[in-house]
Design a protein around this motif. Structure first.
Motif, mmCIF file in Angstrom:
data_model
loop_
_atom_site.group_PDB
_atom_site.id
_atom_site.type_symbol
_atom_site.label_atom_id
_atom_site.label_comp_id
_atom_site.label_asym_id
_atom_site.label_seq_id
_atom_site.Cartn_x
_atom_site.Cartn_y
_atom_site.Cartn_z
ATOM 1 N N TRP A 210 75.871 52.652 150.208
ATOM 2 C CA TRP A 210 75.365 53.998 149.910
ATOM 3 C C TRP A 210 75.147 54.152 148.412
ATOM 4 C CZ3 TRP A 210 77.493 57.711 146.683
ATOM 5 C CH2 TRP A 210 76.975 59.028 146.791
ATOM 6 N N TRP A 211 74.018 54.775 148.067
ATOM 7 C CA TRP A 211 73.714 55.142 146.678
ATOM 8 C C TRP A 211 73.205 56.580 146.709
ATOM 9 C CZ3 TRP A 211 72.875 50.507 148.924
ATOM 10 C CH2 TRP A 211 73.274 49.344 148.246
ATOM 11 N N SER A 212 73.734 57.415 145.796
ATOM 12 C CA SER A 212 73.383 58.837 145.787
ATOM 13 C C SER A 212 71.888 59.074 145.604
ATOM 14 C CB SER A 212 74.138 59.532 144.650
ATOM 15 O OG SER A 212 73.678 60.858 144.523
ATOM 16 N N TYR A 213 71.404 60.130 146.247
ATOM 17 C CA TYR A 213 70.024 60.578 146.017
ATOM 18 C C TYR A 213 69.863 61.144 144.605
ATOM 19 C CZ TYR A 213 68.591 60.619 151.021
ATOM 20 O OH TYR A 213 68.240 60.304 152.306
ATOM 21 N N ARG A 214 70.984 61.519 143.980
ATOM 22 C CA ARG A 214 70.887 62.247 142.710
ATOM 23 C C ARG A 214 70.661 61.355 141.504
ATOM 24 N NH1 ARG A 214 75.872 66.431 143.940
ATOM 25 N NH2 ARG A 214 75.018 67.195 145.894
ATOM 26 N N ALA A 215 70.782 60.057 141.663
ATOM 27 C CA ALA A 215 70.527 59.159 140.536
ATOM 28 C C ALA A 215 69.034 59.149 140.228
ATOM 29 C CB ALA A 215 70.997 57.755 140.878
ATOM 30 N N ALA A 216 68.727 59.091 138.944
ATOM 31 C CA ALA A 216 67.314 59.026 138.539
ATOM 32 C C ALA A 216 66.718 57.699 139.014
ATOM 33 C CB ALA A 216 67.201 59.174 137.031
ATOM 34 N N ASP A 217 67.493 56.628 138.912
ATOM 35 C CA ASP A 217 67.047 55.298 139.331
ATOM 36 C C ASP A 217 68.240 54.593 139.984
ATOM 37 O OD1 ASP A 217 66.331 52.611 139.545
ATOM 38 O OD2 ASP A 217 65.125 52.654 137.725
ATOM 39 N N TRP A 218 68.329 54.685 141.305
ATOM 40 C CA TRP A 218 69.513 54.189 142.024
ATOM 41 C C TRP A 218 69.756 52.704 141.767
ATOM 42 C CZ3 TRP A 218 69.655 50.215 145.524
ATOM 43 C CH2 TRP A 218 68.420 49.744 145.968
ATOM 44 N N ALA A 219 68.657 51.911 141.697
ATOM 45 C CA ALA A 219 68.802 50.462 141.573
ATOM 46 C C ALA A 219 69.241 50.075 140.160
ATOM 47 C CB ALA A 219 67.498 49.767 141.936
ATOM 48 N N ALA A 220 68.701 50.784 139.165
ATOM 49 C CA ALA A 220 69.044 50.470 137.773
ATOM 50 C C ALA A 220 70.494 50.853 137.477
ATOM 51 C CB ALA A 220 68.096 51.197 136.822
ATOM 52 N N SER A 221 70.906 52.052 137.898
ATOM 53 C CA SER A 221 72.290 52.464 137.625
ATOM 54 C C SER A 221 73.253 51.759 138.588
ATOM 55 C CB SER A 221 72.436 53.978 137.719
ATOM 56 O OG SER A 221 72.035 54.445 138.986
ATOM 57 N N ASP A 222 72.799 51.534 139.837
ATOM 58 C CA ASP A 222 73.558 50.775 140.843
ATOM 59 C C ASP A 222 74.977 51.314 141.039
ATOM 60 O OD1 ASP A 222 73.718 48.872 142.828
ATOM 61 O OD2 ASP A 222 74.343 47.261 141.486
ATOM 62 N N ARG A 223 75.090 52.633 141.056
ATOM 63 C CA ARG A 223 76.400 53.251 141.245
ATOM 64 C C ARG A 223 76.656 53.479 142.740
ATOM 65 N NH1 ARG A 223 77.217 57.446 136.158
ATOM 66 N NH2 ARG A 223 77.206 55.826 134.568
ATOM 67 N N GLY A 224 76.902 52.384 143.453
ATOM 68 C CA GLY A 224 77.042 52.455 144.900
ATOM 69 C C GLY A 224 78.478 52.520 145.371
ATOM 70 N N ARG A 225 78.617 52.755 146.646
ATOM 71 C CA ARG A 225 79.937 52.758 147.289
ATOM 72 C C ARG A 225 79.803 52.139 148.692
ATOM 73 N NH1 ARG A 225 81.241 59.220 146.372
ATOM 74 N NH2 ARG A 225 80.318 59.313 144.284
ATOM 75 N N ARG A 226 80.878 51.503 149.181
ATOM 76 C CA ARG A 226 80.902 51.007 150.567
ATOM 77 C C ARG A 226 81.516 52.083 151.451
ATOM 78 N NH1 ARG A 226 84.244 46.960 154.165
ATOM 79 N NH2 ARG A 226 85.959 47.312 152.695
#
Length: 267
Positions: A210-226
């Motif tokens: 899961w990666w938040s919809y709120r990130a400007a660039d989900w892949a670049a910031s890559d702030r994910g969670r399992r």
DNA sequence: ATGGTAGGACGCCTA
């Protein structure tokens, strides 16, 4: 025989029906468990799944929120739509099917997210989440010579340090607080469940679903969670051949914020 | 420290 099970929080099955059909065409799981279908039975797109080669569909849905569906090529038999915390929410569905000479009991779960404030005294949604996890102790891994269990779904907790982009920065963020992760792991172990994603891909490798919809660039910031999980009873854990997390799905057109997780077994 | 996005249903809840 081979058996492929997929789980995916779809965040509205009606909005993303074409995405799901493309996924089924390309990955051809035997069974797909969806969460957050966000519709009641009368609005569920049964025909589209039937036409795609998945005629066996069982759902537990409600208007607007939550809802789970289990979609199968193989015949499945409804076991239970269990109500948790006496809330009337549609967050669980279990089915039985036959594979490799076994009767497999498959649970599909959508655990409450728990709101923003990780304090059960002031946040009813967090209290509900903790209560829900405790009540999941009532769903142990049924096992026997001719039976096995699989539990999948969006469990909304990232239990291990490498299940989040920053363990330290998420210790006070709902989904990774110690009160949640400790209750979660204790419940899993008490139920006799094996964490198949971590069996296949041990720490310290990071896993995110899961990666938040709120990130400007989900892949670049890559702030994910399992947050999405695949568990089984010990008697088929050794028959797992692969776990695949479809990270690319987060970049598909109008994506869900969760990606599919695929588990392959050789039963 | 804050606010950022998405979906259902159409004002506001849930995530």
């Amino acid at each position: 025989m081979s058996l492929t099970i997929a789980t995916w929080n779809i965040n509205s099955v009606r909005l993303r029906i074409q995405l799901v059909l493309d996924f089924l065409r390309d990955y051809t799981p035997d069974i797909l468990c969806l969460q957050e279908i966000k519709c009641p039975e009368e609005h569920f797109p049964y025909q589209a799944f039937h036409d795609a080669g998945y005629p066996h569909v069982t759902i537990n849905g409600q208007k607007g929120y939550h809802g789970v569906a289990t979609i199968s090529k193989l015949p499945i038999e409804l076991v239970e739509r269990r109500e948790f915390c006496a809330k009337g929410d549609t967050r669980h569905l279990s089915v039985n099917f036959e594979a490799g000479g076994l009767t497999v009991l498959l649970h599909n779960f959508y655990v409450p997210a728990g709101g923003d404030e990780p304090d059960p005294e002031i946040n009813d949604k967090f209290r509900h989440k903790l209560d829900f996890v405790e009540e999941m102790r009532g769903v142990p891994a049924a096992t026997g010579e001719k039976t096995a269990s699989i539990l999948v779904g969006d469990l909304n907790i990232a239990p291990l340090e490498n299940d989040v982009w920053s363990h330290k920065q998420l210790l006070k963020v709902v989904s990774h607080t110690p009160v949640e992760t400790e209750a979660f792991e204790a419940m899993r172990k008490a139920g006799g469940w094996v964490d198949l994603m971590r069996q296949a891909i041990p720490e310290p490798e990071k896993i995110y679903t899961w990666w938040s919809y709120r990130a400007a660039d989900w892949a670049a910031s890559d702030r994910g969670r399992r947050l999405d999980h695949v568990w089984s009873s010990p008697n088929i854990a050794g028959k797992l051949t692969a776990i695949e997390v479809l990270r690319d799905a987060r970049g598909w057109d109008r994506p869900s914020d969760h990606v599919p997780v695929i588990a392959r077994f050789d039963l």
